[in-house]
Design a protein around this motif. Sequence first.
Motif, short mmCIF file in Angstrom:
data_model
loop_
_atom_site.label_atom_id
_atom_site.label_comp_id
_atom_site.label_asym_id
_atom_site.label_seq_id
_atom_site.Cartn_x
_atom_site.Cartn_y
_atom_site.Cartn_z
N LEU A 11 0.88 -1.14 0.01
CA LEU A 11 -0.04 -0.15 -0.04
C LEU A 11 0.70 1.26 -0.06
N ARG A 12 2.06 1.26 -0.01
CA ARG A 12 2.99 2.34 0.08
C ARG A 12 4.08 2.21 -1.19
N ASP A 13 4.81 1.36 -1.07
CA ASP A 13 5.88 1.43 -2.14
C ASP A 13 5.38 0.80 -3.36
N GLY A 14 4.54 -0.20 -3.11
CA GLY A 14 3.70 -0.73 -4.40
C GLY A 14 2.69 0.21 -4.95
N ALA A 200 15.43 -6.02 5.73
CA ALA A 200 15.83 -5.92 4.32
C ALA A 200 14.69 -5.38 3.57
N HIS A 201 15.10 -4.64 2.27
CA HIS A 201 14.26 -4.05 1.62
C HIS A 201 14.82 -4.16 0.18
N CYS A 202 14.08 -4.77 -0.87
CA CYS A 202 15.07 -4.99 -2.01
C CYS A 202 14.30 -4.70 -3.14
N HIS A 203 14.84 -4.22 -4.21
CA HIS A 203 14.28 -3.86 -5.25
C HIS A 203 14.74 -4.87 -6.63
N ASP A 204 13.95 -5.05 -7.61
CA ASP A 204 14.11 -6.09 -8.54
C ASP A 204 14.77 -5.93 -9.90
N GLY A 236 10.02 -3.22 -9.47
CA GLY A 236 9.15 -3.67 -8.23
C GLY A 236 9.94 -4.21 -6.95
N ASN A 237 9.30 -4.67 -6.08
CA ASN A 237 9.93 -4.87 -4.66
C ASN A 237 9.99 -6.47 -4.91
N ALA A 238 10.73 -7.00 -3.65
CA ALA A 238 10.54 -8.20 -3.37
C ALA A 238 9.07 -8.95 -3.39
ZN ZN Z 1 11.47 0.75 -2.01
#
Ligand code: ZN
Length: 397
Positions: A11-14, A200-204, A236-238
């Motif tokens: 609901l935030r990064d997405g 952890a916070h990862c991007h793809d 996108g995110n993980a």
């Molecule tokens: Zn992010």
Amino acid sequence: MDSVRIFDTTLRDGEQSPGFSMNTEEKIRMARQLAALGVDVIEAGFPISSRGDLEAVQQVAREVRTVPIAALARAKKQDVNAAIEALEPAAAPRLHIFLATSDLHLRVKLNMTREQALEAISSMIRLGRNHVGEVEFSAEDAGRTDIGFLCQVCQVAVDAGATVLNLPDTVGYAVPDEYGAMFEQVRAHLDDPQGITLSAHCHDDLGLAVANSLAAVRAGVRQIECTVNGIGERAGNAALEEIAVALAVRKESFGVTTNIKLDELFHSSRMLSEITGAAVAPNKAVVGANAFAHEAGIHQDGIIKNPLTYEIISPETVGVPSRSFVLGKHSGRNALKVALRNLGYEPSEEELAECYRRVTTLADEAKQVRPRDLVAIAHEVMRRRPTTVAAEASSAA
Ligand SMILES: [Zn+2]
């Protein structure tokens, strides 16, 4: 066994990525499903970005009482105040403050020195802690931050009262061993502090978001930030569903559990697609339409004998209604026999051979054989009605 907390930022990064914005009602609907899915934290928005977003966070916080609600803020007074206001109705609020710490971001984007950054981190976390019991700090672009300075940043954040330290690979540049090593160095520097959770916070961008997140778990990280269907900035995110299933299927290897109810994964994925109008790629892991579909004859035959031959997860585990056998030109006789049986036909060997000949001929022209095509073929070949009545829709195609 240790537990890894799943911090959902759908609901935030997405939501902030192109084509995925949601109104308040949609956010609430999705938040309720995230609670049912068993996530440990729901990041509901970035309140300073708009009045509407601030109010959406408040509404989610009022409606969802069983899961901690997080709101994002830059390390700026007006951001922190907006997030505090947004979190006011929350049963369990978490203030999430971030500041970029790489030299590139400090110089080019923020025009700040390292000393100014440390001062902003410390004062804003202290301000937040005066109003909210739990403060998470994120060192944006941690993956490209000088490790010595990153350790200093983490110490300052802990001293100011942050209890969750998130070290994102903001631009999706890291590779697994490198990303894991970063956490090991920070842990060693902080002397493995009690009561502090590393995240952890990862991007793809390189397709490594899930692999990097799992490497972080191996390095002692106990919170992963992720999104349903892997939506998020740029690539996108993980993906939440991939992480949850990987940690469950390879539990022996990772030695951790999560609170995710795996059989809610498929439903969560479909609800998000429905709300945003963005379909999931058919070959997407865990929740794609083809994740449990089999067309090749050898695979279909193996699955009929024992699903473990070609499936490491059963469709029921993740809430997929059933696996599907696609009848196409690659299909085998055994799958056809099962499909016919599901429709109520018990063909003799000769009848099966004739049905098979017709199905493959049709598949060559039409790519796929639909249930009603199969019924027509079976009826013609066998000249009789099904022995038992079965729904045409039952997994024939
Ligand atoms: Zn992010």
